[in-house]
Design an enzyme around this catalytic site. Structure first.
Site, PDB file in Angstrom:
ATOM      1  N   GLY A   1       1.050 -24.160   5.238  1.00 49.84           N
ATOM      2  CA  GLY A   1       0.009 -25.157   4.955  1.00 49.84           C
ATOM      3  C   GLY A   1      -0.951 -24.678   3.886  1.00 49.84           C
ATOM      4  O   GLY A   1      -2.171 -24.739   4.058  1.00 49.84           O
ATOM      5  N   ALA A   2      -0.408 -24.214   2.751  1.00 53.58           N
ATOM      6  CA  ALA A   2      -1.262 -23.551   1.749  1.00 53.58           C
ATOM      7  C   ALA A   2      -1.591 -24.446   0.550  1.00 53.58           C
ATOM      8  O   ALA A   2      -2.184 -23.984  -0.413  1.00 53.58           O
ATOM      9  CB  ALA A   2      -0.603 -22.259   1.265  1.00 53.58           C
TER      10      ALA A   2
ATOM     11  N   TYR B   1      -5.390 -30.782  21.131  1.00 55.14           N
ATOM     12  CA  TYR B   1      -5.693 -29.786  20.093  1.00 55.14           C
ATOM     13  C   TYR B   1      -6.162 -28.479  20.752  1.00 55.14           C
ATOM     14  O   TYR B   1      -5.680 -27.392  20.411  1.00 55.14           O
ATOM     15  CB  TYR B   1      -6.766 -30.327  19.146  1.00 55.14           C
TER      16      TYR B   1
HETATM   17  P1  NAP Z   1      -6.146 -29.506   6.491  1.00 62.36           P
HETATM   18  O1  NAP Z   1      -7.124 -29.514   5.370  1.00 62.36           O
HETATM   19  O2  NAP Z   1      -5.880 -30.771   7.240  1.00 62.36           O
HETATM   20  O3  NAP Z   1      -4.765 -28.904   5.948  1.00 62.36           O
HETATM   21  C1  NAP Z   1      -3.686 -28.775   6.827  1.00 62.36           C
HETATM   22  C2  NAP Z   1      -2.577 -28.021   6.143  1.00 62.36           C
HETATM   23  O4  NAP Z   1      -1.506 -27.843   7.089  1.00 62.36           O
HETATM   24  C3  NAP Z   1      -1.996 -28.789   4.964  1.00 62.36           C
HETATM   25  O5  NAP Z   1      -1.698 -27.874   3.950  1.00 62.36           O
HETATM   26  C4  NAP Z   1      -0.725 -29.411   5.543  1.00 62.36           C
HETATM   27  O6  NAP Z   1       0.321 -29.590   4.585  1.00 62.36           O
HETATM   28  C5  NAP Z   1      -0.306 -28.332   6.526  1.00 62.36           C
HETATM   29  N1  NAP Z   1       0.570 -28.865   7.566  1.00 62.36           N
HETATM   30  C6  NAP Z   1       0.296 -29.814   8.490  1.00 62.36           C
HETATM   31  N2  NAP Z   1       1.367 -30.037   9.272  1.00 62.36           N
HETATM   32  C7  NAP Z   1       2.343 -29.189   8.824  1.00 62.36           C
HETATM   33  C8  NAP Z   1       3.678 -28.941   9.216  1.00 62.36           C
HETATM   34  N3  NAP Z   1       4.245 -29.608  10.229  1.00 62.36           N
HETATM   35  N4  NAP Z   1       4.390 -28.021   8.523  1.00 62.36           N
HETATM   36  C9  NAP Z   1       3.833 -27.333   7.504  1.00 62.36           C
HETATM   37  N5  NAP Z   1       2.561 -27.538   7.085  1.00 62.36           N
HETATM   38  C10 NAP Z   1       1.834 -28.454   7.746  1.00 62.36           C
HETATM   39  O7  NAP Z   1      -6.572 -28.450   7.595  1.00 62.36           O
HETATM   40  P2  NAP Z   1      -7.510 -27.161   7.523  1.00 62.36           P
HETATM   41  O8  NAP Z   1      -8.856 -27.554   7.968  1.00 62.36           O
HETATM   42  O9  NAP Z   1      -7.330 -26.452   6.238  1.00 62.36           O
HETATM   43  O10 NAP Z   1      -6.870 -26.326   8.728  1.00 62.36           O
HETATM   44  C11 NAP Z   1      -6.015 -25.212   8.553  1.00 62.36           C
HETATM   45  C12 NAP Z   1      -5.854 -24.506   9.885  1.00 62.36           C
HETATM   46  O11 NAP Z   1      -7.139 -24.087  10.359  1.00 62.36           O
HETATM   47  C13 NAP Z   1      -5.282 -25.407  10.973  1.00 62.36           C
HETATM   48  O12 NAP Z   1      -4.431 -24.662  11.820  1.00 62.36           O
HETATM   49  C14 NAP Z   1      -6.515 -25.840  11.750  1.00 62.36           C
HETATM   50  O13 NAP Z   1      -6.217 -26.192  13.088  1.00 62.36           O
HETATM   51  C15 NAP Z   1      -7.357 -24.594  11.662  1.00 62.36           C
HETATM   52  N6  NAP Z   1      -8.786 -24.809  11.864  1.00 62.36           N
HETATM   53  C16 NAP Z   1      -9.485 -25.710  11.096  1.00 62.36           C
HETATM   54  C17 NAP Z   1     -10.825 -25.882  11.336  1.00 62.36           C
HETATM   55  C18 NAP Z   1     -11.678 -26.847  10.544  1.00 62.36           C
HETATM   56  O14 NAP Z   1     -12.826 -27.085  10.961  1.00 62.36           O
HETATM   57  N7  NAP Z   1     -11.213 -27.375   9.422  1.00 62.36           N
HETATM   58  C19 NAP Z   1     -11.458 -25.159  12.346  1.00 62.36           C
HETATM   59  C20 NAP Z   1     -10.719 -24.269  13.104  1.00 62.36           C
HETATM   60  C21 NAP Z   1      -9.382 -24.101  12.849  1.00 62.36           C
HETATM   61  P3  NAP Z   1       0.386 -30.886   3.606  1.00 62.36           P
HETATM   62  O15 NAP Z   1      -0.668 -30.657   2.564  1.00 62.36           O
HETATM   63  O16 NAP Z   1       1.748 -30.884   3.049  1.00 62.36           O
HETATM   64  O17 NAP Z   1       0.073 -32.068   4.473  1.00 62.36           O
END
Ligand code: NAP
Length: 260
Positions: free
Chosen positions: A12-13, A163
């Site tokens: 997910g980069a 979640y």
């Molecule tokens: P985001 O902006 O929604 O980005 C999600 C990323 O995951 C995207 O690059 C997406 O790819 C990829 N992805 C989703 N489903 C996938 C799959 N089935 N296979 C491969 N890639 C997949 O989320 P983020 O906020 O950066 O979150 C990244 C991580 O941090 C997640 O695990 C999230 O639960 C965790 N996190 C986030 C927060 C927050 O507040 N944002 C807090 C705590 C933890 P595409 O671009 O191709 O869709």
């Protein structure tokens, strides 16, 4: 003789936290496999930025909830960049609809558990098995695995139980793999973000703005940024936690503190 830079896989980069981690690792001299699921344009953009930093990057499409895709991610990375020294399990999804735990669907539960827990669990199983072989063959040194979990691993939200459960499971996965892999010289780390400003939190931005700036949610009164999380991952990648494994590095603006 010049030594080859180590290779990292970041799931997910293309966007958000994963993109920031990939760029941070490139600055720390890693070549990077930039995994994405749907958004090829974002992944290509991350790769371009990494190339500008002088490192190699390849976009690899793989849905981490799918076993064939996971196998493809590993083989394509090995073929195009080389054996993997660092795996960062970052990809994750939030529920499409935040629904009360008494009403939320099995469909949403399955989607979250498959993507946030089963995917990284079995990707780690496969990559760790390879890492043991690559290390024995002298192809990689000091391999490491990072799990990006969440404060939702311990803080219940009644409108996204699926979640929270997926992230609590992932936090335990980090501990299980840490215990199993320590003897093989592979360090395993959990990085636990709080509220980070990305596409994932965009839908609830106004609500979180109020909690952060007008309420008492966070002792450090600002949104976390993807770079805050990336810095922790880079510290792990650079070997700053060499005598630690199975630890949780918390990047949450002090969210976990109980304040009287
Ligand atoms: P985001 O902006 O929604 O980005 C999600 C990323 O995951 C995207 O690059 C997406 O790819 C990829 N992805 C989703 N489903 C996938 C799959 N089935 N296979 C491969 N890639 C997949 O989320 P983020 O906020 O950066 O979150 C990244 C991580 O941090 C997640 O695990 C999230 O639960 C965790 N996190 C986030 C927060 C927050 O507040 N944002 C807090 C705590 C933890 P595409 O671009 O191709 O869709």
């Amino acid at each position: 003789m010049t030594t080859k830079p180590p290779v990292a896989v970041v799931t997910g980069a293309g966007r958000g936290i994963g993109r920031s981690i990939a760029l941070g690792l490139a600055k720390a001299n890693f070549d990077v496999a930039v995994n994405f699921a749907h958004n090829a344009e974002a992944a290509a953009d991350t790769c371009e930025e990494i190339s500008r930093l002088g490192r190699r990057a390849v976009p690899v499409r793989a849905d981490i909830s799918d076993a064939n895709d996971r196998a493809g991610l590993i083989s394509e990375t090995e073929n195009r960049l080389g054996p993997v020294t660092l795996l960062v399990n970052n990809a994750g999804v939030a529920p499409a609809i935040r629904a009360d735990v008494l009403e939320a669907t099995e469909e949403s539960f399955d989607r979250l558990v498959h993507t946030n827990l089963k995917g990284p669990y079995f990707l780690t199983q496969a990559v760790a098995t390879k890492m043991i072989q690559w290390q024995r063959a002298g192809l990689i040194q000091q391999p490491k695995i990072v799990f990006i979990t969440s404060v939702s691993a311990f803080a219940p939200s009644v409108n996204r139980g699926d979640y929270c459960v997926s992230k609590a499971g992932l936090a335990m996965a980090a501990k299980v793999f840490a215990a199993r892999l320590a003897g093989d010289g592979i360090g395993v780390y959990e990085v636990q973000p709080g509220v980070i400003q990305t596409d994932m939190t965009e839908k609830v931005r106004e609500q979180y703005d109020r909690l952060i700036f007008e309420g008492n949610l966070l002792p450090i009164k600002r949104w976390g940024q993807p770079e805050d999380v990336a810095q922790a991952v880079v510290a792990v990648a650079e070997g700053r936690f060499a005598y630690s494994t199975g630890i949780t590095i918390v990047v949450d603006g002090g969210f976990h503190l109980r304040v009287l």
